[in-house]
Design an enzyme around this catalytic site. Structure first.
Site, PDB file in Angstrom:
ATOM      1  N   ASN A  71      29.070  10.203   9.940  1.00  0.00           N
ATOM      2  CA  ASN A  71      28.683  11.614   9.875  1.00  0.00           C
ATOM      3  C   ASN A  71      27.434  11.843   9.023  1.00  0.00           C
ATOM      4  OD1 ASN A  71      28.924  14.302  10.431  1.00  0.00           O
ATOM      5  ND2 ASN A  71      30.833  14.630   9.296  1.00  0.00           N
ATOM      6  N   HIS A  82      45.590  20.425  10.216  1.00  0.00           N
ATOM      7  CA  HIS A  82      44.901  21.095   9.116  1.00  0.00           C
ATOM      8  C   HIS A  82      45.088  22.599   9.155  1.00  0.00           C
ATOM      9  CE1 HIS A  82      41.663  17.852   8.256  1.00  0.00           C
ATOM     10  NE2 HIS A  82      42.843  17.317   8.502  1.00  0.00           N
ATOM     11  N   ARG A 107      48.478  19.629   6.474  1.00  0.00           N
ATOM     12  CA  ARG A 107      47.581  19.676   5.320  1.00  0.00           C
ATOM     13  C   ARG A 107      47.181  21.122   5.111  1.00  0.00           C
ATOM     14  NH1 ARG A 107      41.411  17.290   4.864  1.00  0.00           N
ATOM     15  NH2 ARG A 107      40.825  19.432   5.327  1.00  0.00           N
ATOM     16  N   TYR A 114      35.937  23.420   0.238  1.00  0.00           N
ATOM     17  CA  TYR A 114      36.099  22.337   1.208  1.00  0.00           C
ATOM     18  C   TYR A 114      37.354  22.596   2.056  1.00  0.00           C
ATOM     19  CZ  TYR A 114      37.890  18.333   3.441  1.00  0.00           C
ATOM     20  OH  TYR A 114      38.424  17.535   4.403  1.00  0.00           O
ATOM     21  N   ASP A 116      43.923  17.954   0.334  1.00  0.00           N
ATOM     22  CA  ASP A 116      42.741  17.114   0.103  1.00  0.00           C
ATOM     23  C   ASP A 116      41.864  17.756  -0.965  1.00  0.00           C
ATOM     24  OD1 ASP A 116      40.527  15.471   0.273  1.00  0.00           O
ATOM     25  OD2 ASP A 116      40.285  15.660   2.447  1.00  0.00           O
ATOM     26  N   HIS A 149      39.084  16.294  -2.064  1.00  0.00           N
ATOM     27  CA  HIS A 149      37.724  15.885  -1.683  1.00  0.00           C
ATOM     28  C   HIS A 149      36.883  15.476  -2.889  1.00  0.00           C
ATOM     29  CE1 HIS A 149      34.633  15.771   1.565  1.00  0.00           C
ATOM     30  NE2 HIS A 149      35.721  15.620   2.287  1.00  0.00           N
ATOM     31  N   GLU A 208      45.177  13.985  -1.823  1.00  0.00           N
ATOM     32  CA  GLU A 208      44.152  13.067  -1.305  1.00  0.00           C
ATOM     33  C   GLU A 208      42.845  13.134  -2.082  1.00  0.00           C
ATOM     34  OE1 GLU A 208      43.490  13.787   2.848  1.00  0.00           O
ATOM     35  OE2 GLU A 208      41.483  12.941   2.777  1.00  0.00           O
ATOM     36  N   GLU A 263      39.228   7.173   2.657  1.00  0.00           N
ATOM     37  CA  GLU A 263      38.550   7.480   3.931  1.00  0.00           C
ATOM     38  C   GLU A 263      37.104   7.011   3.930  1.00  0.00           C
ATOM     39  OE1 GLU A 263      39.094  11.773   4.020  1.00  0.00           O
ATOM     40  OE2 GLU A 263      36.995  12.058   3.512  1.00  0.00           O
ATOM     41  N   ARG A 271      43.685   5.204   3.252  1.00  0.00           N
ATOM     42  CA  ARG A 271      43.124   6.086   4.283  1.00  0.00           C
ATOM     43  C   ARG A 271      42.026   5.436   5.135  1.00  0.00           C
ATOM     44  NH1 ARG A 271      43.551  10.516   6.041  1.00  0.00           N
ATOM     45  NH2 ARG A 271      41.664  11.560   5.330  1.00  0.00           N
ATOM     46  N   HIS A 283      42.218   7.954   8.253  1.00  0.00           N
ATOM     47  CA  HIS A 283      41.290   9.070   8.411  1.00  0.00           C
ATOM     48  C   HIS A 283      41.168   9.419   9.894  1.00  0.00           C
ATOM     49  CE1 HIS A 283      36.859  10.503   7.653  1.00  0.00           C
ATOM     50  NE2 HIS A 283      37.702  11.504   7.502  1.00  0.00           N
ATOM     51  N   ASP A 333      34.818  13.828  12.899  1.00  0.00           N
ATOM     52  CA  ASP A 333      33.714  12.863  13.016  1.00  0.00           C
ATOM     53  C   ASP A 333      34.211  11.465  13.392  1.00  0.00           C
ATOM     54  OD1 ASP A 333      34.400  13.730  10.180  1.00  0.00           O
ATOM     55  OD2 ASP A 333      33.525  11.778   9.729  1.00  0.00           O
ATOM     56  N   GLU A 392      46.030  11.147  10.375  1.00  0.00           N
ATOM     57  CA  GLU A 392      45.359  12.449  10.405  1.00  0.00           C
ATOM     58  C   GLU A 392      44.921  12.766  11.836  1.00  0.00           C
ATOM     59  OE1 GLU A 392      41.700  12.596   8.184  1.00  0.00           O
ATOM     60  OE2 GLU A 392      41.658  14.782   8.172  1.00  0.00           O
ATOM     61  N   TRP A 444      30.702  16.542  -3.373  1.00  0.00           N
ATOM     62  CA  TRP A 444      31.143  17.420  -2.278  1.00  0.00           C
ATOM     63  C   TRP A 444      32.464  16.904  -1.729  1.00  0.00           C
ATOM     64  CZ3 TRP A 444      32.028  16.594   3.015  1.00  0.00           C
ATOM     65  CH2 TRP A 444      32.469  17.761   3.698  1.00  0.00           C
TER      66      TRP A 444
HETATM   67  C1  GCO Z   1      39.384  14.401   5.855  1.00  0.00           C
HETATM   68  C2  GCO Z   1      37.995  14.279   5.362  1.00  0.00           C
HETATM   69  C3  GCO Z   1      36.945  14.927   6.209  1.00  0.00           C
HETATM   70  C4  GCO Z   1      35.569  14.586   5.680  1.00  0.00           C
HETATM   71  C5  GCO Z   1      34.659  14.260   6.801  1.00  0.00           C
HETATM   72  C6  GCO Z   1      33.286  13.874   6.344  1.00  0.00           C
HETATM   73  O1  GCO Z   1      40.270  14.284   5.043  1.00  0.00           O
HETATM   74  O2  GCO Z   1      39.558  14.579   7.034  1.00  0.00           O
HETATM   75  O3  GCO Z   1      37.901  14.543   4.008  1.00  0.00           O
HETATM   76  O4  GCO Z   1      37.149  16.306   6.332  1.00  0.00           O
HETATM   77  O5  GCO Z   1      35.030  15.609   4.931  1.00  0.00           O
HETATM   78  O6  GCO Z   1      35.243  13.228   7.540  1.00  0.00           O
HETATM   79  O7  GCO Z   1      32.540  13.353   7.367  1.00  0.00           O
HETATM   80 MG    MG Z   2      39.705  13.688   3.170  1.00  0.00          MG
END
Ligand code: GCO
Ligand code: MG
Length: 402
Positions: free
Chosen positions: A37, A122, A147, A159, A210, A212, A236, A262, A283, A312, A316, A339, A402
């Site tokens: 991504n 999600h 989630r 996020y 998550d 993040h 996560e 991930e 992940r 994961h 993406d 996921e 991020w």
């Molecule tokens: C998740 C991930 C994604 C990422 C993304 C970035 O848990 O699915 O954190 O949301 O942000 O895959 O490319």
């Molecule tokens: Mg994630």
């Protein structure tokens, strides 16, 4: 039999995807997901310039040897670009191998260890009330695991919260969008979300969240403790995992299960987290951690320590990744969860696939190979669009995770 051609297909049916396609001298084809991504074209160049010329003429059945040839042969090991390229080739070779055997891929791995693969969806909303409504929608769709993410008061963006509820896509502009983050506001708010979910929907469903990568280890410990009463399935990526030792501190403070990995590319990225039992779910994905060949190695290491998989599966990760992941999941003895962020209908049309969703479970289907194809004519009408993931700043402008 030899590898006759390797091509890369870049398409943007709603978001960018890179697919590697291998054609063999007997006409058999296989495909693998090479999407990274925001850095898609770097992987395309790696495949076209460095991988393709070195593999033409080789025996496609020697997937193990080819993996090591690509991994060691570059001298420059690991890293997301290299490993996404290797993953795509490896996935395509397993697809070919299974087609040659006329079997679904999971049979080649050792057959199925379960009937179907539990997935999580999600639920997200601007407010706790919005997220509650979304959790209800996922429950109605049959999900066993959800989630939950929510906006935080006085923070413009968070996020995991999106306008388009069923389809979340964080890569939203060619030059990264800038978000603002406040750990204090976030930590005060999140426990209220899970309290509200348990109050409204009870205890039947698995709940995930998550972070993040945004907290420090001690902040993670605090969040983990404050969520203990809501019996999370996992928390996560609570803190960046480059410093794996940080997780010792978190572990000493909380029994909330932890999921990480991930963005990991190899077994080396997770070796200490796994062998010291600092996490509960790994992940790593087929697309970013070296394909089926390497992911099964990671899973086997994790199995020694009662750590389970939780691959994961964001948007993406293309449907090609999802298909391959589901064969892996159906087989892997220490499976935890998968996921499943749904792709939009335009994406599904470009990637016809055999996998199906029912009552909170996905099944990869039983067609030979991994069961996912690419419609190249349709792919061609969706040209590549430069897109990046956002960046994050603290309220004083400091660049954050991020
Ligand atoms: C998740 C991930 C994604 C990422 C993304 C970035 O848990 O699915 O954190 O949301 O942000 O895959 O490319
Ligand atoms: Mg994630």
């Amino acid at each position: 039999m030899q590898i006759e051609e390797i091509s890369t297909i870049v398409t943007c049916p709603g978001r960018n995807f890179v697919t590697a396609k291998i054609t063999c001298s007997d006409g058999t084809t296989g495909i693998g997901d090479a999407t990274l991504n925001g850095r898609e074209m770097a992987v395309v160049a790696y495949l076209d310039e460095h991988v393709r010329p070195a593999l033409l003429g080789r025996d496609p059945r020697r997937s193990e040897e080819i993996w090591h040839y690509l991994y060691r042969g570059a001298y420059w090991r690991r890293g997301p670009v290299t490993m996404s390229a290797i993953s795509a080739i490896d996935t395509a070779l397993w697809d070919i191998k299974a087609k040659l055997a006329d079997l679904p891929l999971y049979e080649l791995l050792g057959g199925r260890s379960r009937d179907a693969v539990m997935v999580y969806g999600h639920a997200n909303g601007e407010t706790i009330e919005d997220t509650l409504a979304e959790v209800g929608r996922y429950i109605e769709l049959g999900y066993k695991a959800i989630r939950a993410q929510t906006g935080v008061p006085d923070m413009d963006s968070t996020y995991g919260v999106s306008g388009d509820k069923l389809y979340y896509e964080p890569a939203d502009a060619a030059i990264p969008t800038e978000n603002v983050w406040s750990t204090t506001r976030y930590l005060d708010h999140i426990p209220k979300l899970f309290e509200a979910i348990r109050e409204q929907y009870g205890w039947e469903h698995h709940l995930l969240h998550d972070v993040h990568h945004r907290l420090t280890p001690i902040e993670t410990a605090r969040l983990g403790k404050s969520l203990e009463t809501y019996r999370m399935f996992w928390l996560e990526d609570a803190t960046p995992a480059e410093n794996q030792e940080a997780f010792r501190l978190i572990r000493q403070h909380t029994t909330t299960p932890l999921a990480v990995g991930e963005i990991f590319n190899t077994i080396w990225d997770c070796k200490d987290l796994i062998s010291e039992q600092l996490i509960d779910y790994i992940r790593a994905s087929v697309t970013h951690a070296g394909g089926i060949t390497h992911l099964r190695r990671i899973a086997d290491l994790a199995g020694l320590y009662q750590i389970r998989t939780g691959c994961h599966g964001a948007t993406d990760n293309s449907p090609v990744c999802m298909g391959a992941a589901l064969h892996f999941d159906l087989w892997v003895p220490n499976f935890g969860i998968q996921e499943y962020m749904r792709h939009i209908p335009e994406t599904d049309a470009v990637f016809p696939h055999a996998y199906t969703f029912k009552d909170g479970y996905l099944h990869p289907g039983d067609v030979p190979g991994h069961g996912v194809d690419i419609d190249e004519t349709l792919a061609a009408i969706h040209p590549y669009k430069p897109m990046s993931l956002p960046i994050n700043r603290l309220e004083d402008g400091t660049l954050w995770h991020w």
